[in-house]
Design a protein around this motif. Structure first.
Motif, PDB file in Angstrom:
ATOM      1  N   LYS A 154      -5.417   0.847   4.730  1.00 34.51           N
ATOM      2  CA  LYS A 154      -4.506   0.538   3.717  1.00 34.51           C
ATOM      3  C   LYS A 154      -5.027   1.699   2.526  1.00 34.51           C
ATOM      4  O   LYS A 154      -6.243   1.695   2.311  1.00 34.51           O
ATOM      5  N   GLN A 155      -4.096   2.458   1.960  1.00 35.95           N
ATOM      6  CA  GLN A 155      -4.185   3.223   0.890  1.00 35.95           C
ATOM      7  C   GLN A 155      -3.270   3.082  -0.383  1.00 35.95           C
ATOM      8  O   GLN A 155      -2.156   2.819  -0.287  1.00 35.95           O
ATOM      9  N   TYR A 156      -3.917   2.911  -1.403  1.00 40.08           N
ATOM     10  CA  TYR A 156      -3.042   2.323  -2.678  1.00 40.08           C
ATOM     11  C   TYR A 156      -3.015   3.494  -3.879  1.00 40.08           C
ATOM     12  O   TYR A 156      -3.890   4.259  -3.837  1.00 40.08           O
ATOM     13  N   ARG A 157      -1.806   3.432  -4.334  1.00 35.75           N
ATOM     14  CA  ARG A 157      -1.781   4.509  -5.580  1.00 35.75           C
ATOM     15  C   ARG A 157      -2.527   4.221  -6.721  1.00 35.75           C
ATOM     16  O   ARG A 157      -2.561   2.802  -7.098  1.00 35.75           O
ATOM     17  N   ARG A 158      -3.347   5.085  -7.213  1.00 32.89           N
ATOM     18  CA  ARG A 158      -3.932   4.697  -8.404  1.00 32.89           C
ATOM     19  C   ARG A 158      -3.227   4.845  -9.695  1.00 32.89           C
ATOM     20  O   ARG A 158      -2.264   5.868  -9.868  1.00 32.89           O
ATOM     21  N   PRO A 212       0.925  -1.207  -0.034  1.00 31.43           N
ATOM     22  CA  PRO A 212      -0.128   0.015   0.027  1.00 31.43           C
ATOM     23  C   PRO A 212       0.612   1.239  -0.034  1.00 31.43           C
ATOM     24  O   PRO A 212       1.859   1.140   0.408  1.00 31.43           O
ATOM     25  N   GLU A 213       0.364   2.484  -0.473  1.00 29.42           N
ATOM     26  CA  GLU A 213       0.952   3.628  -0.408  1.00 29.42           C
ATOM     27  C   GLU A 213       1.169   4.039   1.038  1.00 29.42           C
ATOM     28  O   GLU A 213       2.256   4.704   1.366  1.00 29.42           O
ATOM     29  N   SER A 214       0.043   3.970   1.698  1.00 37.78           N
ATOM     30  CA  SER A 214       0.218   4.282   3.435  1.00 37.78           C
ATOM     31  C   SER A 214      -0.613   3.154   4.208  1.00 37.78           C
ATOM     32  O   SER A 214      -1.772   2.710   3.509  1.00 37.78           O
TER      33      SER A 214
END
Length: 362
Positions: free
Chosen positions: A186-190, A31-33
């Motif tokens: 969790k945050q993912y990059r688009r 994940p990005e963060s």
């Protein structure tokens, strides 16, 4: 000597070993963060030569930790652990506590078979309390070198070594560690995929084979359907439409019967599936905390199957477009200690995402 910390450390290391086995699965995307909570087992190697209180035997230490990774390159972690050991010079049991706060710099571009390296720096507080004596406190500068690896999409393995420098007398302790963390938020990059335009055919003669008003030598999208609106290079203008819908169905205690009160909600899902023929739906069954985990696992799956039967028999949805899963009692959304909370936890949830594209007409 009290063997409790050894026992707990072995249990923590056993959990981490299980995580290594899970790591044999396909690597997940980082994940990005994200935030995380976890447990850790470590071996505290303390430098000899302190006073009779601080001069203690090496020991195993279990610990709990919480952290947040703000972006692919930086994270912070707060950790607390405690254990019991013995003094070397006198016959005393010594209780120890260690709290650390560290900032970590990660290097995702240096991944080794899924393991990402990092280095950390921070502050540590070490407390040693012999039986019936005054405690000894130490303030420390903490340095870390370690590796992290995702275990599936929800867990992370963390292994490394920690150096602790006591600020008053300069003693240096070492602490190799192995831990496992559960990820949340969790945050993912688009990722945006750019389509390469079709090559332009150099045709000197004005010919418009598909009748869209753009000559063939400029038309990058030949064979445009009749009546379609096109742009300056002859490609159809696409109208994109998407819809998201969520289903929530509650059940009585120990029941798999779908109440007719929830049929209108299920019908909304059926209409979306009908309108978007390429879409699918996943039904997840849940239970409250009453009963064993094995029984609740079976019950939750039966509830999801019951909603599927309503979609198929009452609203004509093909069974191949419906997937079901039983989550048991592992994901409560309310307090299981109250009747109202248990009622909310006895449920089936479904999420469907659908989209379609249409060519705009003149």
């Amino acid at each position: 000597m009290n063997k409790t910390p050894y026992f707990h450390a072995r249990r923590l290391l056993a959990v981490a070993a299980l995580g290594l086995a899970m790591g044999a699965q396909a690597e997940s995307e980082w994940p990005e963060s994200f935030g995380y909570v976890g447990i850790q087992g470590s071996y505290y190697d303390i430098e000899k030569g302190r006073d009779h209180i601080g001069d203690i035997h090496n020991y195993w230490e279990p610990a709990a930790q919480v952290g947040y990774r703000f972006n692919p390159r930086f994270s912070m972690q707060l950790q607390y652990g405690q254990a019991t050991t013995e003094a070397r010079q006198v016959d005393l049991d010594v209780d120890t506590k260690l709290a650390t706060l560290t900032g970590r710099v990660h290097a995702p571009e240096w991944s080794f078979t899924g393991f990402q390296p990092y280095a950390g720096l921070g502050y540590g507080y070490h407390e040693m309390k012999p039986d019936h004596m005054k405690k000894k406190e130490e303030h420390m500068v903490v340095g870390e070198l370690g590796l992290q690896r995702l275990l599936g999409s929800h867990f992370m393995l963390d292994a490394g070594v920690r150096g602790l420098v006591e600020t008053d007398d300069g003693f240096i302790d070492a602490q190799p560690y192995l831990g496992i963390d559960w990820l949340f938020g969790k945050q993912y990059r688009r990722q945006v995929v750019k389509e390469e335009p079709a090559p332009v055919v150099d045709t000197p003669v004005w010919v418009d084979s598909d009748g869209d008003g753009v000559p063939d030598h400029l038309d990058q999208c030949p064979n445009t359907p009749a009546g379609a609106l096109v742009d300056e290079v002859g490609c159809p203008q696409i109208l994109k439409e998407s819809v998201n819908i969520t289903l929530y169905v509650e059940f009585d205690h120990d029941s798999t019967t779908v109440k007719t009160d929830f049929y209108p909600e299920i019908e909304r899902v059926a209409k979306v599936l009908t309108e978007y023929p390429g879409s699918e739906v996943l039904l997840e069954g849940h239970t409250d905390s009453t009963g064993s985990a094995r029984y609740n696992q079976t019950l939750s799956h039966s509830r999801a199957d019951a909603v599927m039967r309503v979609l198929v028999s009452h609203f004509g949805i093909g069974p191949e477009r419906v997937r079901t899963s039983g989550m048991g009692k592992s994901q409560p959304i309310a307090d299981n200690s109250t009747a109202e909370g248990r009622s909310r936890n006895r449920r089936v949830e479904a999420a469907i995402q659908a989209s379609r594209e249409e060519i705009r007409r003149r």
